[in-house]
Scaffold this motif. Structure first.
Motif, PDB file in Angstrom:
ATOM      1  N   ARG A   1       7.095  -6.867  -5.787  1.00 46.42           N
ATOM      2  CA  ARG A   1       6.260  -5.942  -5.037  1.00 46.42           C
ATOM      3  C   ARG A   1       6.703  -5.839  -3.588  1.00 46.42           C
ATOM      4  NH1 ARG A   1       1.161  -4.786  -7.560  1.00 46.42           N
ATOM      5  NH2 ARG A   1       1.049  -5.904  -9.525  1.00 46.42           N
TER       6      ARG A   1
ATOM      7  N   LYS B   1       5.230  -5.404   0.035  1.00 51.14           N
ATOM      8  CA  LYS B   1       3.998  -5.458   0.821  1.00 51.14           C
ATOM      9  C   LYS B   1       3.999  -4.345   1.853  1.00 51.14           C
ATOM     10  CE  LYS B   1       2.612 -10.320   0.898  1.00 51.14           C
ATOM     11  NZ  LYS B   1       1.720 -10.135  -0.233  1.00 51.14           N
ATOM     12  N   THR B   2       2.918  -3.566   1.877  1.00 50.83           N
ATOM     13  CA  THR B   2       2.869  -2.509   2.886  1.00 50.83           C
ATOM     14  C   THR B   2       2.647  -3.122   4.270  1.00 50.83           C
ATOM     15  OG1 THR B   2       0.466  -2.231   2.733  1.00 50.83           O
ATOM     16  CG2 THR B   2       1.814  -0.893   1.248  1.00 50.83           C
TER      17      THR B   2
ATOM     18  N   ASP C   1      -2.763  -4.072   0.710  1.00 50.04           N
ATOM     19  CA  ASP C   1      -2.025  -4.854  -0.285  1.00 50.04           C
ATOM     20  C   ASP C   1      -2.977  -5.525  -1.279  1.00 50.04           C
ATOM     21  OD1 ASP C   1       0.590  -4.216   0.548  1.00 50.04           O
ATOM     22  OD2 ASP C   1       0.312  -5.495   2.287  1.00 50.04           O
ATOM     23  N   GLU C   2      -4.139  -5.880  -0.762  1.00 51.39           N
ATOM     24  CA  GLU C   2      -5.165  -6.459  -1.625  1.00 51.39           C
ATOM     25  C   GLU C   2      -5.614  -5.411  -2.661  1.00 51.39           C
ATOM     26  OE1 GLU C   2      -9.653  -8.003  -0.844  1.00 51.39           O
ATOM     27  OE2 GLU C   2      -8.249  -8.224   0.821  1.00 51.39           O
TER      28      GLU C   2
ATOM     29  N   LEU D   1      -3.876  -3.135  -3.824  1.00 48.99           N
ATOM     30  CA  LEU D   1      -2.750  -2.879  -4.729  1.00 48.99           C
ATOM     31  C   LEU D   1      -2.340  -4.130  -5.500  1.00 48.99           C
ATOM     32  CD1 LEU D   1      -0.553  -0.765  -2.277  1.00 48.99           C
ATOM     33  CD2 LEU D   1      -1.669   0.090  -4.342  1.00 48.99           C
TER      34      LEU D   1
ATOM     35  N   GLY E   1      -1.256  -6.864  -4.355  1.00 47.49           N
ATOM     36  CA  GLY E   1      -0.062  -7.506  -3.786  1.00 47.49           C
ATOM     37  C   GLY E   1       0.912  -6.549  -3.124  1.00 47.49           C
ATOM     38  N   GLY E   2       0.817  -5.279  -3.442  1.00 44.26           N
ATOM     39  CA  GLY E   2       1.719  -4.311  -2.811  1.00 44.26           C
ATOM     40  C   GLY E   2       2.174  -3.231  -3.772  1.00 44.26           C
TER      41      GLY E   2
ATOM     42  N   HIS F   1      -5.069  -1.656  -9.818  1.00 42.72           N
ATOM     43  CA  HIS F   1      -5.402  -1.454  -8.409  1.00 42.72           C
ATOM     44  C   HIS F   1      -6.867  -1.092  -8.267  1.00 42.72           C
ATOM     45  CE1 HIS F   1      -5.538   2.928  -9.007  1.00 42.72           C
ATOM     46  NE2 HIS F   1      -4.485   2.751  -9.788  1.00 42.72           N
TER      47      HIS F   1
END
Ligand SMILES: Nc1ncnc2c1ncn2[C@@H]1O[C@H](COP(=O)(O)OP(=O)(O)OP(=O)(O)O)[C@@H](O)[C@H]1O
Ligand SMILES: [Mg+2]
Length: 228
Positions: free
Chosen positions: A3, A5-6, A12-13, A15, A17-18, A205
Motif C-alpha cells: 500500500r 500511504k497518502t 489512510d485509516e 483506506l 492503510g493506504g 474501505h
C-alpha cells in the motif's frame, strides 16, 4: 498487500492503510473543494517518506502551484528543498494530451525514481475532445500505459455539482481503480468540507461521509465524526 500511504491524517485509516500500490485513483470535487491541496499533500508526504513524486499541472503554472501550496500549507517548510532535490517535481506539459502526460510520468520514473503521480486536472483534457467515444478510447489507452509503470496516481476531475445527490456517473467512474469525492456541502450559513471513498478496488474501505479541514499543517480527515 502493498500500500501507498497518502500521509493525509485520517485518510489512510479510511483506506485500511493506504491506496493499493500501482492503482489509479480519481479525485472528484467542485471548485475550491481542495483537489489541488489533496494532490499536493499526497506528493509532499511521499517525498518525505522517500517516495518521489511528480505533479503534472494542466491548468496552473508550476510557479503558481508552489506559491499557492506554500501559502495553504505554511508548515510544509521544506517544499523548495524537496523540489531542488528532485523528490518533488512539478511539470506543466506543452500539450494538453494524455499521451504527453503519460510520457512525462515515464521520464520522471526513469530520471527521478518517481513512485507517485498527480494529474491536476484531467477535465481540461476531457473538454478538448470532440466526442465522448474518442475521449473514452484515449482514457483507456492512457490507463493501460500507466498500468505498465511502477507508479500510483491521483487524477483530479472537476465535479459539475457540489451536491452529493447530483453526482452523475461519467466514464472515469468505471475505468479508474478508485474514486474519492470531495464535497463543499451547503449549510444554512456556511459550507463544510466532507469526503468519501466511493470505491477502491482491491481493498476494504470506509464508506462514511466524513468531515475534513485544510489546515496549515495539512489536511485533517475527522474519521468517526459525523457531517452536520
Ligand atoms: N491556509 C488555509 N487554511 C484553510 N483553508 C485554506 C487555506 N488555504 C486555502 N484554503 C482553502 O482551500 C481552498 C482551495 O483549495 P484547492 O486549491 O486545493 O481546491 P481545488 O479543488 O483545487 O480548487 P480549484 O477548483 O480552484 O482548482 C480555498 O478556496 C480555501 O478555501
Ligand atoms: Mg485546483
Amino acid at each position: 498487500m502493498e500500500r501507498v500511504k497518502t500521509g493525509i491524517t485520517g485518510l489512510d485509516e479510511m483506506l485500511n492503510g493506504g491506496i493499493p500500490a500501482r492503482r489509479h485513483v480519481a479525485l472528484y470535487g467542485g471548485p475550491g473543494s481542495g483537489k489541488t491541496s489533496f494532490g499536493f499533500e499526497f506528493l509532499y508526504k511521499g517525498a518525505k517518506m522517500k517516495e518521489n513524486g511528480v505533479y503534472v499541472t494542466l491548468e496552473e503554472t508550476e510557479e503558481d502551484i508552489v506559491e499557492n501550496m506554500k501559502t495553504t500549507f505554511p508548515m510544509f517548510t521544506d517544499v523548495n528543498k524537496l523540489i531542488d532535490e528532485k523528490k518533488l517535481n512539478i511539470v506543466k506539459p506543452d500539450k494538453l494530451e494524455l499521451e504527453e502526460v503519460a510520457n512525462i510520468i515515464e521520464v520522471q520514473i526513469t530520471e527521478n525514481d518517481v513512485k507517485r503521480a498527480v494529474i491536476d486536472s484531467a477535465t481540461m483534457i476531457k473538454l478538448a475532445f470532440k466526442s465522448e467515444i474518442e475521449y473514452r478510447q484515449t482514457l483507456f489507452e492512457f490507463l493501460s500505459l500507466l498500468r505498465n509503470l511502477d507508479c500510483t496516481s491521483i487524477t483530479t476531475l472537476e465535479a459539475t455539482s457540489p451536491m452529493k445527490s447530483e453526482i452523475k456517473f461519467d466514464i472515469e467512474h468505471f475505468v479508474m481503480d478508485g474514486i474519492i469525492n470531495l464535497y463543499n456541502l451547503d449549510r444554512e450559513d456556511r459550507r463544510i468540507r466532507a469526503l468519501e471513498v466511493f470505491k477502491m478496488r482491491g481493498t476494504n474501505h470506509s464508506r462514511d461521509l466524513v468531515p475534513f479541514k485544510v489546515t496549515p499543517s495539512g489536511i485533517k480527515v475527522y474519521v468517526g465524526e459525523k457531517v452536520f
